[in-house]
Design a protein around this motif. Structure first.
Motif, PDB file in Angstrom:
ATOM      1  N   ASP A 284     -20.361  51.019  49.218  1.00  0.00           N
ATOM      2  CA  ASP A 284     -20.637  51.918  48.825  1.00  0.00           C
ATOM      3  C   ASP A 284     -22.004  52.787  47.918  1.00  0.00           C
ATOM      4  OD1 ASP A 284     -18.519  52.821  50.036  1.00  0.00           O
ATOM      5  OD2 ASP A 284     -17.464  53.715  47.542  1.00  0.00           O
ATOM      6  N   LEU A 285     -22.888  51.539  48.018  1.00  0.00           N
ATOM      7  CA  LEU A 285     -24.324  51.787  47.531  1.00  0.00           C
ATOM      8  C   LEU A 285     -25.316  52.830  48.719  1.00  0.00           C
ATOM      9  CD1 LEU A 285     -24.959  48.699  45.670  1.00  0.00           C
ATOM     10  CD2 LEU A 285     -24.855  50.817  44.762  1.00  0.00           C
ATOM     11  N   GLU A 286     -25.503  53.835  48.115  1.00  0.00           N
ATOM     12  CA  GLU A 286     -26.919  53.819  48.517  1.00  0.00           C
ATOM     13  C   GLU A 286     -28.636  54.106  49.071  1.00  0.00           C
ATOM     14  OE1 GLU A 286     -26.351  55.202  45.790  1.00  0.00           O
ATOM     15  OE2 GLU A 286     -27.494  55.771  44.626  1.00  0.00           O
ATOM     16  N   THR A 287     -28.514  53.225  47.469  1.00  0.00           N
ATOM     17  CA  THR A 287     -29.926  52.240  47.817  1.00  0.00           C
ATOM     18  C   THR A 287     -29.914  50.901  48.103  1.00  0.00           C
ATOM     19  OG1 THR A 287     -28.629  51.521  45.208  1.00  0.00           O
ATOM     20  CG2 THR A 287     -30.771  53.367  45.473  1.00  0.00           C
ATOM     21  N   VAL A 288     -28.799  49.805  48.253  1.00  0.00           N
ATOM     22  CA  VAL A 288     -29.408  48.790  48.853  1.00  0.00           C
ATOM     23  C   VAL A 288     -28.261  48.811  50.239  1.00  0.00           C
ATOM     24  CG1 VAL A 288     -27.684  46.739  48.879  1.00  0.00           C
ATOM     25  CG2 VAL A 288     -29.143  48.010  46.423  1.00  0.00           C
ATOM     26  N   THR A 289     -28.145  48.580  51.118  1.00  0.00           N
ATOM     27  CA  THR A 289     -27.563  48.217  53.117  1.00  0.00           C
ATOM     28  C   THR A 289     -26.396  48.033  52.306  1.00  0.00           C
ATOM     29  OG1 THR A 289     -29.086  47.578  53.910  1.00  0.00           O
ATOM     30  CG2 THR A 289     -29.374  49.619  53.834  1.00  0.00           C
ATOM     31  N   GLN A 290     -25.353  47.459  53.272  1.00  0.00           N
ATOM     32  CA  GLN A 290     -24.527  47.010  54.115  1.00  0.00           C
ATOM     33  C   GLN A 290     -24.896  45.450  54.650  1.00  0.00           C
ATOM     34  OE1 GLN A 290     -20.944  48.840  54.640  1.00  0.00           O
ATOM     35  NE2 GLN A 290     -20.247  47.635  55.555  1.00  0.00           N
TER      36      GLN A 290
ATOM     37  N   GLU B 132     -37.132  36.529  54.385  1.00  0.00           N
ATOM     38  CA  GLU B 132     -37.171  38.265  54.484  1.00  0.00           C
ATOM     39  C   GLU B 132     -38.260  38.670  53.379  1.00  0.00           C
ATOM     40  OE1 GLU B 132     -34.837  40.796  56.269  1.00  0.00           O
ATOM     41  OE2 GLU B 132     -34.394  42.075  54.568  1.00  0.00           O
ATOM     42  N   THR B 133     -39.401  39.679  53.952  1.00  0.00           N
ATOM     43  CA  THR B 133     -39.450  40.288  52.715  1.00  0.00           C
ATOM     44  C   THR B 133     -39.876  41.382  52.436  1.00  0.00           C
ATOM     45  OG1 THR B 133     -41.507  38.918  53.789  1.00  0.00           O
ATOM     46  CG2 THR B 133     -41.824  40.827  52.382  1.00  0.00           C
ATOM     47  N   MET B 134     -39.541  41.303  51.585  1.00  0.00           N
ATOM     48  CA  MET B 134     -39.442  43.166  50.191  1.00  0.00           C
ATOM     49  C   MET B 134     -39.976  43.441  49.486  1.00  0.00           C
ATOM     50  SD  MET B 134     -35.545  42.675  49.470  1.00  0.00           S
ATOM     51  CE  MET B 134     -34.976  41.795  50.940  1.00  0.00           C
ATOM     52  N   THR B 135     -39.705  44.528  48.578  1.00  0.00           N
ATOM     53  CA  THR B 135     -40.828  44.564  47.343  1.00  0.00           C
ATOM     54  C   THR B 135     -39.741  44.335  45.997  1.00  0.00           C
ATOM     55  OG1 THR B 135     -39.547  46.562  46.353  1.00  0.00           O
ATOM     56  CG2 THR B 135     -41.443  47.180  48.616  1.00  0.00           C
ATOM     57  N   ALA B 136     -40.525  43.847  44.924  1.00  0.00           N
ATOM     58  CA  ALA B 136     -39.775  42.510  44.150  1.00  0.00           C
ATOM     59  C   ALA B 136     -38.503  43.926  43.457  1.00  0.00           C
ATOM     60  CB  ALA B 136     -40.951  42.921  42.810  1.00  0.00           C
ATOM     61  N   GLN B 137     -38.942  45.157  43.409  1.00  0.00           N
ATOM     62  CA  GLN B 137     -38.339  46.102  42.651  1.00  0.00           C
ATOM     63  C   GLN B 137     -36.922  45.899  43.448  1.00  0.00           C
ATOM     64  OE1 GLN B 137     -41.746  47.150  43.323  1.00  0.00           O
ATOM     65  NE2 GLN B 137     -41.604  46.533  40.804  1.00  0.00           N
ATOM     66  N   HIS B 138     -37.224  46.394  45.019  1.00  0.00           N
ATOM     67  CA  HIS B 138     -35.798  46.354  45.484  1.00  0.00           C
ATOM     68  C   HIS B 138     -35.313  45.312  45.583  1.00  0.00           C
ATOM     69  CE1 HIS B 138     -33.578  48.339  48.702  1.00  0.00           C
ATOM     70  NE2 HIS B 138     -33.591  47.214  49.539  1.00  0.00           N
ATOM     71  N   HIS B 139     -35.602  43.734  45.645  1.00  0.00           N
ATOM     72  CA  HIS B 139     -35.377  42.672  45.575  1.00  0.00           C
ATOM     73  C   HIS B 139     -34.340  43.155  44.520  1.00  0.00           C
ATOM     74  CE1 HIS B 139     -34.468  39.101  43.546  1.00  0.00           C
ATOM     75  NE2 HIS B 139     -35.060  38.768  45.019  1.00  0.00           N
ATOM     76  N   ASP B 140     -34.743  42.647  43.304  1.00  0.00           N
ATOM     77  CA  ASP B 140     -34.620  43.115  42.223  1.00  0.00           C
ATOM     78  C   ASP B 140     -33.309  43.901  42.027  1.00  0.00           C
ATOM     79  OD1 ASP B 140     -36.214  41.120  41.003  1.00  0.00           O
ATOM     80  OD2 ASP B 140     -36.899  42.772  39.892  1.00  0.00           O
ATOM     81  N   LEU B 141     -33.158  45.139  42.537  1.00  0.00           N
ATOM     82  CA  LEU B 141     -31.990  45.791  42.633  1.00  0.00           C
ATOM     83  C   LEU B 141     -30.654  45.578  43.800  1.00  0.00           C
ATOM     84  CD1 LEU B 141     -31.540  49.027  42.152  1.00  0.00           C
ATOM     85  CD2 LEU B 141     -32.289  49.689  43.668  1.00  0.00           C
TER      86      LEU B 141
ATOM     87  N   LEU C 233     -27.519  46.716  35.034  1.00  0.00           N
ATOM     88  CA  LEU C 233     -26.445  48.538  33.666  1.00  0.00           C
ATOM     89  C   LEU C 233     -27.026  49.197  35.364  1.00  0.00           C
ATOM     90  CD1 LEU C 233     -28.858  47.855  30.209  1.00  0.00           C
ATOM     91  CD2 LEU C 233     -26.563  46.967  31.117  1.00  0.00           C
ATOM     92  N   GLU C 234     -27.448  49.437  35.484  1.00  0.00           N
ATOM     93  CA  GLU C 234     -27.503  50.372  36.574  1.00  0.00           C
ATOM     94  C   GLU C 234     -26.123  50.082  37.596  1.00  0.00           C
ATOM     95  OE1 GLU C 234     -27.880  53.624  37.815  1.00  0.00           O
ATOM     96  OE2 GLU C 234     -27.642  53.234  40.004  1.00  0.00           O
ATOM     97  N   MET C 235     -26.094  49.142  37.434  1.00  0.00           N
ATOM     98  CA  MET C 235     -24.807  48.556  38.764  1.00  0.00           C
ATOM     99  C   MET C 235     -23.739  48.984  38.268  1.00  0.00           C
ATOM    100  SD  MET C 235     -26.176  48.441  41.870  1.00  0.00           S
ATOM    101  CE  MET C 235     -27.716  48.304  42.728  1.00  0.00           C
TER     102      MET C 235
END
Lengths: 315, 315
Positions: free
Chosen positions: A214-220, B183-192, B257-259
């Motif tokens: 259900d997350l909006e910041t990470v895709t399924q 796959e390539t992504m930003t460090a911030q998105h990776h951490d999420l 902590l967010e997750m």
């Protein structure tokens, strides 16, 4: 420790055995009982005609019927293997068919509720011996069962006060013959133990898989691709039968909510340790938990192979 | 999908490759690189003399040293494979040995913190390409590694803005050669993404195993005996390396902590559904979660075998 089932018995343990509900557990009992010659005649009872057709195709029982009272007629042992929310209705419908001296048992994952649902419907002279084999897979239905499912697993009996000892012993022998270790405890204690070793782990797994979807910041798609980091382990038990598990939670409410409360207290402490950078607290916990796994492996309840012995290619 | 590593390359991808930290991941890279001829010379760097001795015994590298600057001397590729809390110190100590044009990469489970720790120490002309292979087992140390660990797993690169494209491509080719999907992504998105697919699942597993061990109403022996009901699945990732995981949580604090906050919201809803007997809400969730597992299996990130293909006898 045996790796496979033993040879068939010279004489069956029971004459006529009715299995009510022919899913993963019911069909595994049938396969084991057939292989080991534990039943003179096996009767499959299921309300789903498609399941009965499959039982006949696979030759899993001598008889197959949707009629509960007829199915348990003349049975020496009747084993209820349906979701625990249906026990009251099943017990009521089967009662007229039960003969005096028959043993009724079950495989339900909760026990106090099961006793409360079944006992009032049983005729005098019928013995109820509640049982719970702690075994299973995430697959469901008559094709998912296999004869070695209970091998080296525990089966817990929760006889009520004043239960007929002869009946309890016969049920114990039935499970021992299928390779299970048998233990006896009260229904109340069973429900507390299973809340932490089974019910809450399932709830947590269902929850984390649901949240991730259900997350909006990470895709399924990302959750699925990068699941080998740990998440995919949770998806196994979160793929278990939805009806069975809905009923477990509704019928073991108090113990599940109590254990969930404990978990929440502990996770709050962990979150605080992370927020304040208290690495020692994290390290201490992470070291203690390793010992628990070693214990589970050493008593033969888990494989010592890394990654559950999963095939390396993920296939 | 390949089930094993391909044949060795005619010419190595890199001349001299230094692997800093020779545990499960570092030693798996060494084994794969050796098997596939990806490095002209492999240098093992570890501060633990016992690990270096084991590297020499097993013949896992041409050279083995505890001296970071000497170990990375003349290296074309240096891969940091230590717990993420030690990256700053490692980068500082290795910097004097790095030659212009060298590529520094890593395998850390968090990326923003890693970049912040490493980048400031690197001499001009040295290229940093952060990487994270999403693969592992619960075992640790140089004996736990194996060459096929990365086969069909994902490796995520998180190059910073303005990164040298040639260096990024060479690191990508290195991981592709070991059988990984890159796959390539930003460090911030990776951490999420990793917070939900890996870090929080580990935290939840550590937590439930710790809570179960501390109960006063259920004994540790009971938790161990009846763990096949679901609990034992959690003990696998809760047996992972304590130092590595302490550092992951301390260095991906905000995303974890967010997750965790999301999970807590959702579990509160589930607890309420159980308390008030709202079976439909439970059933709906339990049905949705099955689809996620099917997705993971269909992209080859999980085995379709029931119970992870565990051996039936639990051995």
């Amino acid at each position: 420790m045996p790796e496979r089932l033993g040879p068939p018995r010279a004489a069956p343990l029971f004459g006529r055995v009715a299995i009510i509900g022919f899913g993963l557990i019911g069909s595994s009992i049938a396969r084991a009982a057939r292989h080991l010659n534990l039943a003179g005649t096996l009767v499959a009872v299921d309300r789903d005609e498609a399941v009965l057709a499959r039982v006949r195709e696979l030759g899993l029982a001598e008889e197959a019927t949707a009629d509960l009272a007829a199915g348990v007629g003349d049975a020496d042992l009747a084993i209820i293997c349906v979701p625990v929310g249906a026990y009251g209705a099943v017990a009521e419908a089967m009662a007229p068919g039960l003969k005096p001296g028959a043993i009724v048992s079950d495989v339900g994952s909760v026990k106090a509720s099961v006793i409360a649902q079944v006992q009032p419907h049983l005729p005098a002279g019928v013995h109820f011996v509640p049982a719970h084999p702690v075994a299973g897979t995430e697959h469901s239905g008559p094709d998912a069962g296999f004869a070695t499912l209970f091998l080296n697993r525990w089966c817990i009996l929760t006889p009520t006060e004043g239960a007929d000892q002869g009946a309890v012993d016969r049920v114990r022998n039935f499970w021992s013959a299928m390779g299970a270790n048998v233990e006896t405890m009260t229904a109340q204690h069973h429900d507390l133990v299973l809340a932490i070793t089974s019910h809450v782990p399932h709830l947590i797994a269902y929850n984390i898989v649901g949240t991730a979807a259900d997350l909006e910041t990470v895709t399924q798609s990302e959750v699925i691709k990068f699941s080998a980091g740990g998440f995919r382990d949770f998806t196994r038990i979160a793929a278990s039968d939805p009806t069975m598990w809905r009923d477990v939670f509704l019928h073991n409410k108090e113990a599940v909510l109590e254990m969930l409360g404990r978990l929440n207290e502990d996770i709050a402490l962990l979150a605080r340790a992370i927020r304040w950078g208290e690495g020692d607290k994290l390290f201490d916990l992470f070291t203690r938990t390793r010992a628990i796994r070693r214990g589970i492996i050493s008593v033969g309840q888990e494989t010592p192979e890394p990654d559950f012995g999963r095939r390396r290619d993920g296939q």
